[in-house]
Design an enzyme around this catalytic site. Structure first.
Site, short mmCIF file in Angstrom:
data_model
loop_
_atom_site.label_atom_id
_atom_site.label_comp_id
_atom_site.label_asym_id
_atom_site.label_seq_id
_atom_site.Cartn_x
_atom_site.Cartn_y
_atom_site.Cartn_z
N HIS A 1 0.85 -1.19 0.00
CA HIS A 1 0.00 0.00 0.00
C HIS A 1 0.89 1.24 0.00
O HIS A 1 1.63 1.47 0.95
CB HIS A 1 -0.91 0.00 1.23
N SER A 2 0.81 2.01 -1.07
CA SER A 2 1.62 3.22 -1.16
C SER A 2 0.98 4.34 -0.36
O SER A 2 -0.24 4.54 -0.41
CB SER A 2 1.81 3.64 -2.61
N CYS B 1 -9.69 9.48 -4.42
CA CYS B 1 -9.02 8.22 -4.77
C CYS B 1 -9.71 7.08 -4.01
O CYS B 1 -10.66 7.30 -3.27
CB CYS B 1 -7.53 8.30 -4.42
N GLN C 1 -9.05 1.13 0.22
CA GLN C 1 -8.22 -0.05 0.01
C GLN C 1 -7.42 -0.41 1.26
O GLN C 1 -7.29 -1.59 1.59
CB GLN C 1 -7.26 0.16 -1.16
N GLY D 1 1.89 9.92 -3.34
CA GLY D 1 1.49 10.45 -4.65
C GLY D 1 2.15 9.75 -5.81
O GLY D 1 2.60 10.41 -6.75
N ASP E 1 3.73 7.06 -13.07
CA ASP E 1 3.98 6.37 -11.80
C ASP E 1 5.48 6.33 -11.56
O ASP E 1 6.22 5.71 -12.32
CB ASP E 1 3.41 4.96 -11.86
N ARG F 1 6.91 5.26 -8.66
CA ARG F 1 7.24 4.39 -7.52
C ARG F 1 8.29 3.34 -7.86
O ARG F 1 8.38 2.89 -8.99
CB ARG F 1 5.98 3.71 -6.99
#
Length: 196
Positions: A51-52, A65, A70, A93, A126, A128
């Protein structure tokens, strides 16, 4: 190994007691957290969620969001399963940072979608780095997981980093009128799987 395991403590939650394990990135000092429920040792694949971090969704209850929904659903499912892990990935983010996320929100208010807003700010859709999460799994002694995600990119990157994803478990929650364009964009432009 990009991370080291540095601290742990019990964390009581509405879903039960988790073990909170703190990790630190060797190069930057950035911290990340794993919440471990039950006994994750053994040969059975572990239910897990990467989970970011999303301050607006997780802590401020944003409807823009599905992140907060989630997070709650994942913790609940892990507790119901009796064992599992939630990795709290500190890359706010999609790793553009909180202030740039606010700037992206302002662009979305002007009509840009979430991907276009990131591009307008000079970022990829993205940013990440999920390889850090593979290190967290390894430091927890886990190499086979049933991954709670709608993002096939997470599955690919974690698999490439040596984590055996034996099953992708959908986590489709929190759709509402305020985030449906955002979710539709993630499906259309980022490949997220948002239907059962």
């Amino acid at each position: 190994m990009q991370l080291k395991r540095v601290a742990e403590a019990n964390l009581p939650t509405p879903w039960g007691d988790f073990l909170m394990v703190g990790f630190e990135e060797v190069a930057t000092g950035q911290d990340h957290v794993a919440l471990v429920f039950g006994d994750i040792s053994g040969q059975t694949p572990v239910l897990a969620r990467v989970h970011s971090e999303c301050l607006t969704g997780d802590a401020l209850f944003s409807l823009r969001c599905d992140c907060g929904f989630q997070l709650e659903a994942a913790l609940s499912q892990i507790a119901e399963e009796g064992r599992g892990i939630l990795l709290y990935h500190r890359q706010e983010g999609r790793n553009i940072g909180l202030l740039n996320k606010i700037r992206a929100y302002a662009l979305q208010d002007q009509g840009y979608d979430t991907v276009e807003a990131n591009h307008q700010l000079g970022f990829a859709a993205d940013e990440r780095d999920f390889t850090l999460c593979a290190d967290m799994f390894k430091l927890l002694g886990v190499d086979e997981v049933r991954l709670l995600t709608n993002n096939p990119r997470k599955v690919e990157i974690l698999t490439e980093a040596g984590i055996n994803i034996v099953e992708r478990v959908s986590l489709i929650v929190g759709r509402n009128p305020k985030n449906e364009h955002y979710l539709d964009t993630k499906a259309a432009k980022m490949g997220h799987l948002l239907s059962e």
